[in-house]
Design an enzyme around this catalytic site. Structure first.
Site, PDB file in Angstrom:
ATOM      1  N   TYR A 159      -9.090   1.733   1.832  1.00 22.68           N
ATOM      2  CA  TYR A 159      -9.578   1.384   2.917  1.00 22.68           C
ATOM      3  C   TYR A 159     -10.503   0.665   3.995  1.00 22.68           C
ATOM      4  CZ  TYR A 159      -7.871   6.323   4.508  1.00 22.68           C
ATOM      5  OH  TYR A 159      -7.312   8.086   4.690  1.00 22.68           O
ATOM      6  N   HIS A 208       1.845   4.466  -3.120  1.00 26.16           N
ATOM      7  CA  HIS A 208       1.590   4.931  -3.096  1.00 26.16           C
ATOM      8  C   HIS A 208       2.916   6.138  -3.657  1.00 26.16           C
ATOM      9  CE1 HIS A 208      -2.039   6.086  -0.541  1.00 26.16           C
ATOM     10  NE2 HIS A 208      -1.474   5.659   0.744  1.00 26.16           N
ATOM     11  N   HIS A 247       0.833  -1.152  -0.324  1.00 20.60           N
ATOM     12  CA  HIS A 247      -0.276   0.091   0.020  1.00 20.60           C
ATOM     13  C   HIS A 247       0.501   1.384  -0.326  1.00 20.60           C
ATOM     14  CE1 HIS A 247      -3.695   2.424   1.710  1.00 20.60           C
ATOM     15  NE2 HIS A 247      -2.603   3.129   2.096  1.00 20.60           N
ATOM     16  N   GLU A 248       1.871   0.919   1.058  1.00 25.11           N
ATOM     17  CA  GLU A 248       2.138   2.764   1.214  1.00 25.11           C
ATOM     18  C   GLU A 248       3.579   2.933   0.508  1.00 25.11           C
ATOM     19  OE1 GLU A 248       1.741   5.017   2.663  1.00 25.11           O
ATOM     20  OE2 GLU A 248       0.973   3.160   4.911  1.00 25.11           O
ATOM     21  N   HIS A 299      -5.830   5.951  -2.360  1.00 28.74           N
ATOM     22  CA  HIS A 299      -6.572   5.054  -2.389  1.00 28.74           C
ATOM     23  C   HIS A 299      -7.861   5.195  -2.754  1.00 28.74           C
ATOM     24  CE1 HIS A 299      -4.157   7.077   2.207  1.00 28.74           C
ATOM     25  NE2 HIS A 299      -3.976   5.731   1.893  1.00 28.74           N
TER      26      HIS A 299
HETATM   27 ZN   LIG Z   1      -3.207   5.174   1.986  1.00 28.17          ZN
END
Ligand SMILES: [Zn+2]
Length: 418
Positions: free
Chosen positions: A229, A180, A176-177, A186
């Site tokens: 999320y 980015h 996830h990071e 997101h």
């Molecule tokens: Zn994030």
């Protein structure tokens, strides 16, 4: 603390402009420069001066520090809020068609932490053209730090990314990071999100659920993305969800097991990778070669990553017909006991119309590779997988976690056996 700083700053201005606490602060000239000197109420004024200086440093736009935290874990620079609508935020491609990102030294991390990160990044490298390589002379590179946060897209120079923290050590959380840093927002911040989820504003800690003018790459909204999320993230009220899928509120969101099929497709599309890769994340399923049962194309190269939560994987071929060649160097299937081509080999290059292979991985991931050369095709293969034995697959000769049906293993081409 931000609001406290603002209040202190205005007390400072009020005091200075109106002389509210005279003569606490005065300006004197020294060597042609202005200096602020606290002459009375010294402790109080020193406190105000320090806090004000901190406030100015924090809020004034200084070169190289135009940073704000957004949606909990994204560090944004000014003017960079246009989601993946930013070509200069993408990492460059090298001449070999690969996007190479140097993760910087991981020496300060424990061995287990390093192996978790390596495993998570390896999966991205296996399924996309984004490759994580040791840094040599690259000027733009990511630098792994403790934490659970990332800049958004490439910012240039040494770019920190937080990958090590409780709650950030799941494979999907690390990915996830890193996603980015590759330029992904997101999932629930997509411009079209209101058609797929309802944001429950009344249960939300402010500031984390904005919508962006995103470039959606012509690919569908993905509830199973590692970039989505969870239903209860940033909830202000225990037990109350902040995001509800519509129209079916029971659709799971927020998984961090690993890249979804669409996560992989999005990386490959954003970076114009020529990759044929799929993720099979369900407890059981099936897959087949391209066009099956019609002949597969020449010069085809595809990967299937099977990933089952906390379970071994059993794979059985139901049909198999690939061009026969010596050492299966033309068209072949190759299967790995893990999530990358550097994992141990379960079934080395296999071709022809031989007996149908059946295999079991020792862990929860298995990688299936199919390759065809520039001539002669066949109908290809069809395979199914699940997480348990059934009657058909009970007769196995288990060797070093490699299970081959007893009636098959003598005839496998280049089979890895002791
Ligand atoms: Zn994030």
């Amino acid at each position: 603390s931000v609001y406290f700083n603002v209040i202190i700053w205005y007390i400072f201005l009020f005091e200075k402009v109106l002389g509210f606490f005279p003569p606490s602060v005065e300006e004197i000239s020294k060597d042609g420069k202005s200096w602020l000197v606290c002459t009375s109420c010294l402790p109080f004024c020193t406190c105000i001066c320090l806090l004000s200086a901190l406030h100015v440093l924090h809020f004034l736009p200084l070169p190289g520090s135009e940073i704000a935290v957004y949606e909990g874990d994204i560090l944004l620079r000014r003017g960079r809020r246009s989601a993946i609508n930013c070509d200069s935020c993408l990492w460059p491609k090298s001449q070999d068609g690969l996007v190479k990102i140097s993760p910087g030294p991981l020496l300060f991390l424990a061995i287990t932490e390093r192996s978790w990160i390596a495993d998570a990044l390896q999966e991205i490298s296996t399924l996309t053209c984004v490759q994580f390589v040791n840094r040599t002379t690259e000027t733009d590179y990511v630098y792994v730090e403790r934490g659970c946060w990332s800049y958004f897209g490439k910012i240039g120079g040494r770019q920190a990314v937080g990958l090590v923290k409780n709650g950030c050590m799941d494979k999907g959380a690390i990915q996830h990071e890193m996603n980015h840093a590759l330029g992904f927002i997101h999932e629930q911040a997509r411009s079209d999100r209101d058609r797929f989820v309802k944001i429950m504003w009344e249960h939300i800690v402010a500031g984390n659920f904005g919508k962006m003018n995103s470039k959606n790459l012509g690919l569908p909204y993905d509830y199973s993305s590692v970039m989505h999320y969870g239903a209860y993230d940033f909830s202000s009220t225990p037990g109350k969800p902040t995001i509800v899928p519509v129209p079916d509120p029971s659709i799971p969101i927020g998984q961090r097991d690993g890249l979804s099929n669409l996560d992989v497709a999005k990386i490959n599309k954003l970076y114009k990778c020529n990759c044929c890769s799929s993720v099979l994340p369900k407890p059981k399923g099936s897959f087949s070669s391209v066009n099956y049962p019609s002949p597969y194309p020449n010069n085809s190269n595809c990967l299937w990553l099977i990933r089952i939560r906390r379970s071994k994987i059993f794979l059985q071929f139901e049909a198999f017909d690939l061009q026969r060649s010596s050492d299966c160097s033309s068209d072949y299937i190759k299967i790995y006991n893990g999530n990358s081509k550097s994992s141990p080999v379960l079934l080395d290059k296999y071709c022809g119309k031989g007996p149908l292979p059946s295999l079991v991985a020792s862990g929860s991931t298995m990688l299936v590779e199919f390759a065809s050369d520039e001539s002669i095709t066949a109908t290809g293969f069809r395979a199914s997988y699940n997480r348990g034995f059934n009657l058909k697959t009970q007769r196995y000769l288990a060797v070093r976690n490699i299970c081959i049906p007893i009636d098959v293993h003598n005839s496998l081409h280049k089979q890895v056996l002791p």
